[in-house]
Write an enzyme that holds these catalytic residues in place. Structure first.
Site, PDB file in Angstrom:
ATOM      1  N   SER A  92     -17.742 -49.573   3.192  1.00  0.00           N
ATOM      2  CA  SER A  92     -18.786 -50.396   3.802  1.00  0.00           C
ATOM      3  C   SER A  92     -19.911 -50.671   2.810  1.00  0.00           C
ATOM      4  O   SER A  92     -19.672 -51.335   1.797  1.00  0.00           O
ATOM      5  CB  SER A  92     -19.291 -49.696   5.055  1.00  0.00           C
ATOM      6  OG  SER A  92     -20.051 -50.583   5.832  1.00  0.00           O
TER       7      SER A  92
ATOM      8  N   ASP B 226     -23.048 -56.594   4.638  1.00  0.00           N
ATOM      9  CA  ASP B 226     -22.714 -55.454   3.787  1.00  0.00           C
ATOM     10  C   ASP B 226     -21.342 -55.695   3.141  1.00  0.00           C
ATOM     11  O   ASP B 226     -20.766 -56.788   3.274  1.00  0.00           O
ATOM     12  CB  ASP B 226     -22.745 -54.154   4.591  1.00  0.00           C
ATOM     13  CG  ASP B 226     -21.717 -54.158   5.702  1.00  0.00           C
ATOM     14  OD1 ASP B 226     -21.225 -55.244   6.060  1.00  0.00           O
ATOM     15  OD2 ASP B 226     -21.397 -53.072   6.218  1.00  0.00           O
TER      16      ASP B 226
ATOM     17  N   ASP C 154     -18.295 -54.864   3.666  1.00  0.00           N
ATOM     18  CA  ASP C 154     -17.075 -55.162   4.414  1.00  0.00           C
ATOM     19  C   ASP C 154     -17.328 -56.015   5.641  1.00  0.00           C
ATOM     20  O   ASP C 154     -16.438 -56.167   6.470  1.00  0.00           O
ATOM     21  CB  ASP C 154     -16.347 -53.873   4.776  1.00  0.00           C
ATOM     22  CG  ASP C 154     -17.127 -53.034   5.776  1.00  0.00           C
ATOM     23  OD1 ASP C 154     -18.365 -53.169   5.832  1.00  0.00           O
ATOM     24  OD2 ASP C 154     -16.503 -52.232   6.483  1.00  0.00           O
TER      25      ASP C 154
ATOM     26  N   ASP D  59     -19.009 -55.787   8.368  1.00  0.00           N
ATOM     27  CA  ASP D  59     -19.240 -55.433   9.768  1.00  0.00           C
ATOM     28  C   ASP D  59     -20.725 -55.559  10.107  1.00  0.00           C
ATOM     29  O   ASP D  59     -21.068 -55.914  11.217  1.00  0.00           O
ATOM     30  CB  ASP D  59     -18.647 -54.065  10.150  1.00  0.00           C
ATOM     31  CG  ASP D  59     -19.068 -52.922   9.264  1.00  0.00           C
ATOM     32  OD1 ASP D  59     -19.846 -53.133   8.324  1.00  0.00           O
ATOM     33  OD2 ASP D  59     -18.603 -51.791   9.511  1.00  0.00           O
TER      34      ASP D  59
END
Lengths: 498, 498, 498, 498
Positions: free
Chosen positions: C121, C268, C270, C272
């Site tokens: 992340s 961020d 990734d 999410d």
């Protein structure tokens, strides 16, 4: 830990050659490759482990060394390849995925870089294995030991920003074209020569039939679908497992019509081995195949001193044909053809003679030195087909004298082998005073009628092996066996006393 | 232009089914698919060409319809697939590249979308072809005509921002698993049943042997390496091209040992067709294979009125076995099994009876309706193997009476066919007053001893064909031929006069 | 071993989340998946470990359960993905390689199967991590524990003939289309709305800009090239790391010409998480973003009892807006939104009311329940853009009261946390007698003027956290901090005495 | 048909550069390549069409020549690439699919083989185009004409068994590493140099930022996500389309903190062009960029006679800096840098002097001869960044005198251009008696104060262009324009009379 045997790492994919091992070996190979490329351990030298900082800094800006990975058709191949890839990529070497390939095609692809072949060759389908290559040759013992040491010690990943992203490559077409071009130098055009190839559901399937067809043959395949369960026959080509091929070839010939085959070919699971079947469905003796190729390569060489390298268990008929063609034979222990080639070359540097290794082989396994320094059953198929197209299989066999051959094993505990062999070093010459004696690899006796006996300890089992080839093979081997049993017995007794 | 024949588009890849044509057909298919999906031309209706703007706007936000492309192993396949892809993608449909597949596997993959199969089935290697699928079924005539019209007229690319980027898909494993699951409902476990499969270097190679092995068979393959040159044998499986397979199976059996095969299987280049060879190496008559399957499917159906659809040239032995199993047979012209299935279903909607089509087949081509509505030689192999494992091949053949069968051709100019057939509609019943007459597809006469004669014009050549099956087939066909020649002669004379 | 933290497994790729660990986790997941699929441990139940033989036999003929693997753009991703693949494939589950994806796209792809996401992340580039999904949701604690147990114990490979061969899939286009379709239900057409997106070199790059452009926005990206070194800014979007984006958006607006942006988006690594930046370059408070979405989803729901699930640290402004829209808010501990959703649903089964969870979120992380049960920053971007296009960002913020917010940490040894919180359970209500008290997740005090205080122990560090939101936040938090320090002090003293 | 313009084939993908054209060009290229490889038409010679049978036979056993195909990020790229692939593969050349690449990376990949780049460079998204390469250089006019002729005539497919199957290759990493290595020879380590790169959603995105980061820069990208809709800005980098970049760089600098950028870079859609923006957000004049590079390459060369090749519209400041560095400048018509390079080399063969071309460029397009003979904006970015790191951008500009520059167009019908230019050949020298005159490419006048005027007919539009650079540019260009108008007017009058 003895990780590497005579044929690399091999064993059950669920118990020995697991993804965990493949990952560890991949990481170790990456480290070994990095050290070698940065000059830390040169050809065959042992790992000194201490690296010069300045060199490391230079290495950081160099492109990562490349390793190409391939696998045979086994069911466990994809997962092992992924694990190997993970180990190599996290070890900081560039990884090229070549997918399914015959072992010789991976060797070819490893020229100018490194190669990893995931194969258990002719082992059962539940097994798998790892063979390592550098620049077209299998790792030698020192290189294997460098990997072994690192696997034992555990090798950490490279710094995160040195990890690599694997790429896919498609190397088979280039290999097939190269085989065709190479074989084209020998024999005659195939011109519709009818050949049956039993691929045994192995990796010769996308290779040998294509090469022969490109060269002009009329090819029918048995078990030409790649299937890691090896459903068609065992993956090891033996007279028994080749029964279907032999019947197929023989029966076609029986009909007397055009459908007869000139010969048949059987490969193992990864296409390094080859077996030849004649038009009557009989397996041509593996030493006879060696003799055919050895003679031809010797004859076609323009070297002053052409040399064929083979192993102690290979028949004297090879020597006969090589000598007839004007060359000589050197023997090296089983599984060490590369060392034999290197030794011949090393020796030649000290002479003014134009010595050249023209062929190196053990039974079923042929290194076509003019093509590349790996065992290559696909190249064998191509070259033999062109030789057959030229003179017929019978014509090729005709000059070769096939004497009866036998092999027996004498029980001998592992820890008694050394003493027993030492004792046999004198006991055998004493028992056979007429023979020439060679003790480089076991004890080999050669007689004036071309008969021979070889006695050597097994590398993997508690036996001393006795091989003999002679028109009177039964008597010869019985006599030798008695000498061996006596020697082993006295040693074993002595051992027991301790 | 008559683009589509009875088996889609087929011909020389360099002269007829060229990349240029593939591109044009791809574009036309894309346009036809778009129109169909947006409701402009519904099932089988012709293209009205006027589109509602509002609908088009809606369509723009809809995901593009999907077309999956596959090809058989022909050398010209990759270039044709690329051209087809270019046509479809620039026509605004989503393209999925499935690579090499058997035709039935592409049909399976086309469920819920569209499919394009590049194959010339059993044609020579220089040919190729195009078959179109929607939701598991081949395009019907109307759908083909919609494409044909667009190819003739030329179809512009879609707006640039509707072009798509093809994706790769791997659909074979799902198909193989589905075949295994389906076949598992019939017969018995294979349990080491020994089967020889001659893949003819075609697309059955990665399918049929795998399915049979998964089902428990002991499989040996001939020509199991995919090779678009079809080096092993012609791509069409005939008694002649299957000579190697027949000898292989027969000779294995002769030995009397365990190596005997229960039976052999031969496929064509794209695995829609299947030929069965018995343990003596003899080809089992294609109508007998149909009868076996037809009987079994009828018997296992719980429908009140199970129906088998076949073609006029198929033998009366099918009718016998289906009747014995409690069902009935409907015939439809050659190459139109789907129309036959549709007609039976249409008719059934007007009755209260539970009518169900349980099987549809012409010689060598089987639609396993319970599995899917495409011709599927791989499924045939799997089901037949399980039936053989249950009762033995001899057991399956035993109840089937195989009467002698012959086919002759009478010269007849194309423009005289219609009049000739009209005349034969009365001349044949007159000549054979004892026969039941059916004139739905040509003129078919059935006799009380199960003999029959079928007279129909060839769809592609200047002949009227006469088929007969009877214990006295020579007399019967001679008699029928005379009637046909008379009819054709008088018509041709009349034609000449004009 | 505590393998899973609040965000799955995460840490240094060279020391913690190594290929070795990925291989072990892959094998463990495979085993856990097999057990779950064969009914051995059902939803959330612990692993009983004993398997019924009969069931296993059935399972053997079932197709292997499928696991799709993706990774973010980190440098260590390819090697970790290969190791994960090796673990899964040798564990006998079918593996689909999806390559680089945003985490929400992997979650989407995991519907109807399993999913593994390799991502850390917003952690630094040297880290990586593993998130597990089933059917669109992250593994719950029981499922994680089942994997943890197997990793600890070591999990053997499956039988060799159950190993699988990974396939490639391309799932991003389907996900992007689904987001577009979903977002289309809210707000208005973007119609040239100008949006700046800072992808931070992460996996939002191939997703959010494409979705917004498809929806009609005029998109400019910062750091839109995927680069696992995160060169453009830190992978965690904070006011500091988003300085470039903020200046870019603010300055464009300053010019007063058409180049002004409606708003900016930061993701961020990734995708999410999402951060919204207003046209002045100021970060919109994360709770305000939650309140906007929560209000809208509540208002658009036709449920009788619409519920928004959030966490204790989320502001009262959410409650205000949800109440204003006719719904209610439920809180659940941080990192446990799924449990909160499940609890609401469970409770609803016992009533006759049409209760429905319409949104679940913690600061920066939004679960769009109507789209899917995963945290999805791409869907957030799309929905927020359409809401902004409808009413303007200022219009969306206008009804939301943003009270000052502060957070402080009080030192507290881990082993003193439980006692301290127990003591605070009475000490805080005593100190703030006017407040409503909720002790479900820490101690939360709510005041009539919408001020609130939350006291809870940190899950990962030796602190007790004090959060407060109030027009007089400094006084409120100072007061609360004193109570906490007293409580911790007395407990710590007591602890010291021991 | 005039297929090729000054930048290859370019135009609307739905109307001009369609899949149909790509297929035809692919087939034509295949034929041209085959002829060239078999010696039928050598370097630059026209196609004689007669092929020697014996040679053809030899050629058949040769491996097929290789062509690598790439495309930029345009939406129409995949379908055009598929069509190109179909044309090439059915034309019998080996095809390698390289996917999306910057044009210079494709040029790099074409070394030792052929290359096809599908790109419309900076054209709008609805366009696409075709550029052909051989061994790193764009096809010259003769080679283009050989293709043109074949497209016009139509080219048949190769024999079916010469068709090829395309393979995938991944060539980008090798190119990026090569750029890094090359640039490393110049300037200084980037060491955190802060650079903003506006990729314009084009193919520089996976190249320039990666190269700069590898070299040590701190890179922030604008529009770094590849998107064939070019949503971020027009694909042509101009002061207007680079407004976002300029503001971004300028505003960062205004803040006075560390966030300031050393400079900014803008690329076109396929990364052959580069624009440099200074820290104030101003575009550095394209001729100044040329002068910087030209000077440096000249200075670093150890040739006795270093030559820079440029075009007539390029400023005299280039000549000044090259002369200062000890070299000389040669000019060649626009779009013909390769011919200029070849001419210099040809001339040098007749002298004993060590003449070497060290750089060749037209405004925005740089051939780094030491790296390769293609226009390469990625290499420009890398080299310029290292030069800036060494001396600062201001330091590089300091010695360069930037005189005011203007360009005007005078209406002139195409058929009047030749006469007008002939007349101007004397009229201009007459009007400016102090100037040195060069009439190699239009009429160029150079004055002793380094002012210059160039008059040349447009290649594509009905204009005569007048360029001038001078401290008194307005007066100079006005004077020249009057002369041109007079000349054109008298010619046009004359033309009208006819």
């Amino acid at each position: 830990m003895e990780l590497f045997g005579t044929a690399g790492i091999r064993g059950s994919a669920t118990e020995r050659v697991t993804p965990e091992l493949a990952l560890a070996v991949g990481r170790a190979v990456a480290a070994a490759v990095h050290d070698r490329e940065s000059g830390i351990d040169g050809g065959g030298e042992s790992d000194r482990g201490d690296s010069d900082d300045a060199e490391n800094t230079d290495a950081a800006t160099e492109p990562a060394p490349e390793v190409v990975i391939a696998r045979d058709g086994r069911v466990t191949g994809p997962a092992l390849a992924a694990a190997m890839e993970a180990g190599l990529a996290s070890g900081g070497v560039a990884v090229e995925r070549a997918g399914q390939l015959p072992t010789p095609a991976l060797a070819y692809a490893s020229r100018g870089r490194y190669g990893v072949m995931l194969t258990a060759s002719h082992n059962p389908p539940a097994d798998n294995g790892i063979k390592l290559f550098r620049d077209g040759s299998e790792f030698d013992r020192d290189a294997e030991r460098a990997v072994e040491t690192r696997v034992e010690a555990g090798t950490s990943p490279a710094a995160w920003n040195e990890w690599t992203a694997p790429e896919r490559v498609d190397t088979l077409p280039g290999y097939l074209a190269a085989v065709c071009e190479y074989a084209g130098e020998f024999g005659a055009d195939l011109d519709g020569l009818r050949v049956a190839v039993d691929c045994g559901n192995g990796m010769s399937a996308p290779a040998t039939p294509t090469v022969l067809r490109e060269l002009g043959a009329d090819v029918v395949t048995l078990n030409g679908n790649v299937d890691g369960h090896f459903p068609g026959r065992g993956s090891k080509p033996t007279p028994e497992t080749l029964a279907d091929l032999r019947a197929f070839v023989a029966d076609a010939d029986d009909d007397g019509d055009d459908a007869g085959f000139a010969f048949g070919i059987g490969h193992d699971g990864d296409a390094d081995r080859i077996v030849i079947v004649d038009a009557d469905g009989e397996v041509v003796h593996e030493d006879t195949v060696l003799a055919m190729l050895a003679e031809r390569y010797t004859r076609e060489s323009d070297a002053a001193d052409p040399v064929v390298v083979t192993t102690p268990n290979a028949s004297g008929r090879i020597d006969e044909r090589v000598r007839a063609a004007g060359g000589r034979v050197e023997r090296v222990r089983l599984g060490a053809l590369h060392e034999g080639i290197a030794a011949v070359r090393e020796a030649a540097t000290e002479t003014a003679v134009d010595t050249r290794v023209v062929f190196a082989a053990e039974p079923w396994k042929h290194i076509h030195v003019g093509f590349g320094e790996w065992i290559d059953g696909v190249a064998s198929a191509a070259v033999i087909a062109r030789l057959v197209a030229d003179g017929g299989l019978d014509g090729l066999r005709e000059p070769i004298t096939e004497r009866p051959y036998r092999k027996v094993s004498v029980d001998c505990p592992d820890d008694a082998k050394a003493d027993a062999m030492a004792r046999l070093g004198t006991a055998l010459p004493d028992a056979f005073p007429d023979a020439d004696v060679d003790t480089d690899h076991g004890v080999r006796l050669e007689f004036s009628d071309a008969s021979w006996v070889l006695v050597r300890p097994s590398g993997t089992e508690p036996y001393v092996r006795v091989y003999a080839e002679s028109d009177a093979v039964d008597e010869l081997i019985a006599e030798a066996k008695t000498v061996v049993e006596t020697a082993v017995g006295s040693v074993a007794d002595a051992t027991d006393v301790d």
